[in-house]
Write a protein that holds these residues in place. Structure first.
Motif, mmCIF file in Angstrom:
data_model
loop_
_atom_site.group_PDB
_atom_site.id
_atom_site.type_symbol
_atom_site.label_atom_id
_atom_site.label_comp_id
_atom_site.label_asym_id
_atom_site.label_seq_id
_atom_site.Cartn_x
_atom_site.Cartn_y
_atom_site.Cartn_z
ATOM 1 N N ALA A 44 105.295 17.678 30.459
ATOM 2 C CA ALA A 44 104.410 17.316 29.360
ATOM 3 C C ALA A 44 103.866 18.594 28.750
ATOM 4 N N SER A 45 104.232 18.867 27.511
ATOM 5 C CA SER A 45 103.734 20.051 26.806
ATOM 6 C C SER A 45 102.390 19.715 26.182
ATOM 7 N N LEU A 46 101.344 20.284 26.740
ATOM 8 C CA LEU A 46 100.000 20.021 26.269
ATOM 9 C C LEU A 46 99.651 20.923 25.095
ATOM 10 N N THR A 47 98.799 20.410 24.231
ATOM 11 C CA THR A 47 98.223 21.213 23.156
ATOM 12 C C THR A 47 96.714 21.127 23.276
ATOM 13 N N VAL A 48 96.037 22.175 22.863
ATOM 14 C CA VAL A 48 94.581 22.188 22.920
ATOM 15 C C VAL A 48 94.019 21.076 22.047
ATOM 16 N N ASP A 49 94.506 20.983 20.795
ATOM 17 C CA ASP A 49 94.003 19.938 19.896
ATOM 18 C C ASP A 49 94.295 18.546 20.437
ATOM 19 N N GLY A 50 95.482 18.354 20.987
ATOM 20 C CA GLY A 50 95.847 17.058 21.544
ATOM 21 C C GLY A 50 94.959 16.672 22.704
ATOM 22 N N LEU A 51 94.666 17.615 23.590
ATOM 23 C CA LEU A 51 93.797 17.341 24.729
ATOM 24 C C LEU A 51 92.387 17.010 24.266
ATOM 25 N N VAL A 52 91.887 17.772 23.304
ATOM 26 C CA VAL A 52 90.537 17.527 22.791
ATOM 27 C C VAL A 52 90.461 16.143 22.133
ATOM 28 N N THR A 92 91.224 14.413 33.353
ATOM 29 C CA THR A 92 91.488 14.191 31.930
ATOM 30 C C THR A 92 92.827 14.790 31.533
ATOM 31 N N ARG A 93 93.111 15.999 32.017
ATOM 32 C CA ARG A 93 94.402 16.616 31.720
ATOM 33 C C ARG A 93 95.548 15.804 32.310
ATOM 34 N N ALA A 94 95.341 15.272 33.512
ATOM 35 C CA ALA A 94 96.366 14.424 34.127
ATOM 36 C C ALA A 94 96.563 13.147 33.324
ATOM 37 N N ALA A 95 95.479 12.559 32.869
ATOM 38 C CA ALA A 95 95.578 11.340 32.072
ATOM 39 C C ALA A 95 96.271 11.610 30.739
ATOM 40 N N TYR A 96 95.981 12.752 30.138
ATOM 41 C CA TYR A 96 96.629 13.137 28.879
ATOM 42 C C TYR A 96 98.125 13.327 29.091
ATOM 43 N N ALA A 97 98.498 14.023 30.161
ATOM 44 C CA ALA A 97 99.923 14.214 30.465
ATOM 45 C C ALA A 97 100.601 12.874 30.732
ATOM 46 N N ALA A 98 99.925 11.995 31.451
ATOM 47 C CA ALA A 98 100.486 10.669 31.720
ATOM 48 C C ALA A 98 100.655 9.883 30.420
ATOM 49 N N GLU A 99 99.703 10.014 29.517
ATOM 50 C CA GLU A 99 99.797 9.344 28.219
ATOM 51 C C GLU A 99 100.987 9.869 27.428
ATOM 52 N N LEU A 100 101.211 11.175 27.481
ATOM 53 C CA LEU A 100 102.391 11.742 26.821
ATOM 54 C C LEU A 100 103.664 11.173 27.440
ATOM 55 N N GLY A 101 103.644 10.974 28.756
ATOM 56 C CA GLY A 101 104.792 10.365 29.432
ATOM 57 C C GLY A 101 105.038 8.954 28.959
ATOM 58 N N ARG A 102 103.976 8.177 28.838
ATOM 59 C CA ARG A 102 104.121 6.790 28.360
ATOM 60 C C ARG A 102 104.584 6.744 26.909
ATOM 61 N N ALA A 103 104.165 7.746 26.125
ATOM 62 C CA ALA A 103 104.549 7.797 24.712
ATOM 63 C C ALA A 103 105.979 8.294 24.519
ATOM 64 N N GLY A 104 106.596 8.765 25.599
ATOM 65 C CA GLY A 104 107.982 9.225 25.512
ATOM 66 C C GLY A 104 108.146 10.621 24.957
#
Length: 156
Positions: A93-101, A116-128
């Motif tokens: 999961a490639s995180l972005t600062v703006d995306g995390l915020v 929160t970072r884990a949840a964001y990465a998991a959300e990116l996983g669900r979004a494909g």
């Protein structure tokens, strides 16, 4: 050659797994299927985001490595380690600062917490939007360098 620093919080990928498993179990119950493969998503800060992340949240640097090259090596090492486990599908999961915020703000969470970072990465996983690993040696590398995987992270 100096060994890359170990992440200060090695359980972040475990937390991501937990979020994804919970989602998968709910989905599989709805479908009446039993999941046999674990999806493990690891967090990666692309080079373009690294400096912004380190400037905004300097407390993240010990967890993700002292610089972007160290971070990239740490992620590749973790991917290789997890690939030895049976029935595991790996992703990045490639995180972005703006995306995390934005993600944290929309859910009234603190972007600084590993949950929160884990949840964001998991959300990116669900979004494909997660890149699967490993790519073939001739495919572009997962890190976004533009080089082939063979010439980039596979050579680490």
């Amino acid at each position: 050659m100096t060994e890359p620093a170990k992440p200060a919080e090695p359980t972040l990928d475990v937390r991501i797994d937990s979020w994804l498993r919970g989602f998968s179990k709910r989905r599989d119950v709805d479908r009446g299927k039993k999941r046999t493969k674990t999806v493990r998503v690891l967090v990666y800060w692309p080079e373009a985001e690294w400096a912004t992340m380190a400037e905004r949240w300097p407390q993240f640097v010990p967890e993700y490595g002292d610089d972007h090259d160290t971070h990239r090596r740490m992620v590749e090492d973790m991917l290789r380690t997890h690939s030895e486990e049976a029935n595991v599908s790996l992703g990045i999961a490639s995180l972005t600062v703006d995306g995390l915020v934005e993600f944290a703000h929309a859910r009234e969470l603190d972007p600084v917490t590993s949950e929160t970072r884990a949840a964001y990465a998991a959300e990116l996983g669900r979004a494909g939007t997660v890149k699967s690993w490993p790519p073939s040696l001739r495919q572009k590398c997962w890190c976004g360098s533009g080089k082939s995987y063979r010439e980039c992270c596979a050579a680490l």
